[in-house]
Scaffold this active site. Structure first.
Site, short mmCIF file in Angstrom:
data_model
loop_
_atom_site.label_atom_id
_atom_site.label_comp_id
_atom_site.label_asym_id
_atom_site.label_seq_id
_atom_site.Cartn_x
_atom_site.Cartn_y
_atom_site.Cartn_z
N LYS A 33 0.85 -1.20 0.00
CA LYS A 33 0.00 0.00 0.00
C LYS A 33 0.89 1.25 0.00
O LYS A 33 2.10 1.17 0.29
CB LYS A 33 -0.91 -0.01 1.23
CG LYS A 33 -0.17 0.08 2.56
CD LYS A 33 -1.10 -0.21 3.73
CE LYS A 33 -0.37 -0.14 5.05
NZ LYS A 33 -1.17 -0.70 6.16
N TYR A 251 17.97 28.97 8.15
CA TYR A 251 16.74 29.70 8.50
C TYR A 251 16.53 29.75 10.01
O TYR A 251 16.71 28.74 10.70
CB TYR A 251 15.52 28.99 7.90
CG TYR A 251 15.30 29.25 6.43
CD1 TYR A 251 15.12 30.55 5.95
CD2 TYR A 251 15.23 28.19 5.55
CE1 TYR A 251 14.90 30.77 4.60
CE2 TYR A 251 15.00 28.40 4.19
CZ TYR A 251 14.84 29.70 3.73
OH TYR A 251 14.61 29.92 2.40
C1 LIG Z 1 -0.46 -1.67 6.81
C2 LIG Z 1 -1.02 -2.93 7.37
C3 LIG Z 1 -0.18 -4.02 7.67
C4 LIG Z 1 1.33 -3.94 7.58
O1 LIG Z 1 1.82 -3.39 8.77
P1 LIG Z 1 3.40 -3.27 9.05
O2 LIG Z 1 3.47 -2.79 10.44
O3 LIG Z 1 3.92 -2.28 8.08
O4 LIG Z 1 3.96 -4.62 8.83
C5 LIG Z 1 -0.76 -5.18 8.11
N1 LIG Z 1 -2.11 -5.28 8.25
C6 LIG Z 1 -2.94 -4.26 7.99
C7 LIG Z 1 -4.39 -4.44 8.20
C8 LIG Z 1 -2.42 -3.06 7.56
O5 LIG Z 1 -3.25 -2.03 7.32
#
Ligand SMILES: *Cc1c(COP(=O)(O)O)cnc(C)c1O
Length: 353
Positions: A33, A251
């Site tokens: 994702k 800055y």
């Molecule tokens: C994003 C997500 C994961 C992965 O989590 P990580 O901590 O990056 O391994 C697993 N399960 C769900 C439902 C998620 O939304």
């Protein structure tokens, strides 16, 4: 050409996948994702094609992109659909939707399916974000199992604090889950994100779901030697100068030299995803040796300390990667590796096998 590069080592990604799958046992979803946590979802999924048991994304649009680029492995929609009409595409592209609330369930049951569908039925075992309460779960399960379009149901939940081994919350969530499914027909289950996969052997069930650790960041901030960083954000010093003691840098004049200091200007700033709130002292590596940023991060540049004979115009500066872990930078900036990885942009993405 501006020297900022985001190197993506696909061989590390593949090794991490295999390592995590072996630790978890069973099957493992590669969570890609948010453009594979900033690494490039299509390239990462293609690198894992033929190896990964499946992929997981946050929405239909992300799944469409993978299908259009030749990924035909199972793809789980971790948040399910956002409106009922999306089930038509879920059907056409053979996606596996999560069902985590009542309207998603009803819309799925009402959809006129052309093919049978695998559903990931989510329980809220304590995180209180999405999923059916344990006492409503059996009813949702039964409704799905009575539909002739539903070919299988994976029982799943998500942990709120699996990266915090102290608090006992993960054990509580596991107990709630196991109790609520105890009287349901046997079938596949999925509990683990990266942290749970590494730290909770009892949570390893049929399907793991690995994101952060797949990209080589240790959820426990300990540089776990079993996984290797996939991303390296690197740039170069393109100007340097020597400042006298008691001179400000950058800055807001937030940093003053204490002694005579050689300062290098690096082509990387917050528009590239480097966190603006990273304070003076945040580590970097100049030609492989640890140094630190001084002064405020600007949009396109940041300044680093160069001392002794070390570092000059043209020196490579690793913002995060191997010598400096993304976790260290995230800690200094008061955030998490997830956010920094997702934000990496504008530099040239360079993929290596
Ligand atoms: C994003 C997500 C994961 C992965 O989590 P990580 O901590 O990056 O391994 C697993 N399960 C769900 C439902 C998620 O939304």
């Amino acid at each position: 050409m501006r020297p900022l590069q985001i190197e993506i080592r696909l061989n590390h990604l593949r090794e991490n996948y295999q390592t995590l799958k072996q630790i978890h046992g069973g099957k493992l979803l590669a969570v890609v994702k948010a453009d594979a946590y900033g690494h490039g979802a299509v390239r990462c999924a293609q690198a894992l094609a033929g190896m990964a048991d499946g992929f997981a994304v946050a929405c239909l649009e992300e799944a469409v992109q993978l299908r259009e680029n030749g990924i035909d492995a199972p793809i789980v929609l971790l948040e399910g659909v956002f409106d009922a009409a999306e089930y038509a595409e879920v059907d056409r592209l053979r996606l596996w939707p999560v069902v985590g609330c009542q309207w998603q369930l009803e819309a799925l049951l009402n959809h006129d399916w052309q093919q049978s569908v695998y559903v990931w039925l989510k329980m809220d075992s304590g995180m209180h974000r999405a999923g059916f309460f344990p006492h409503h779960y059996a009813a949702a399960y039964t409704a799905l199992s009575q539909s002739r379009h539903v070919a299988g149901i994976v029982k799943m939940t998500h942990f709120a604090a699996a990266d915090d081994e102290e608090r006992g919350m993960t054990e509580m969530q596991m107990e709630a889950f196991d109790l609520a499914v105890a009287d349901l027909p046997a079938g596949e289950t999925s509990l683990c994100n990266s942290a749970a996969l590494l730290a909770y052997p009892q949570a390893r069930r049929d399907w793991g779901r690995a994101g952060l650790a797949l990209y080589g960041a240790d959820p426990f901030l300990e540089n776990d030697p079993r996984i290797r960083p996939v991303m390296r954000m690197v740039s170069r010093v393109f100007c340097d100068r020597v400042l006298q003691p008691h001179e400000p840098v950058g800055y807001g004049a937030t940093f003053y030299t204490k002694r005579s200091t050689r300062v290098g200007v690096v082509a990387c700033g917050y528009a590239d995803g480097y966190p603006r709130c990273a304070p003076s002292g945040t580590p970097v590596a100049v030609d492989g040796e640890k140094s630190r940023i001084i002064g405020r991060v600007s949009m396109d540049m940041l300044t680093v300390e160069l001392n002794g004979s070390h570092g000059h115009v043209g020196s490579e500066v690793e913002l995060w990667g191997d010598a400096v872990s993304v976790n260290e930078v995230a800690a200094a900036a008061g955030t998490v590796a997830y956010e920094l990885l997702c934000h990496a942009k504008r530099g040239r993405f360079v993929y290596s096998e």
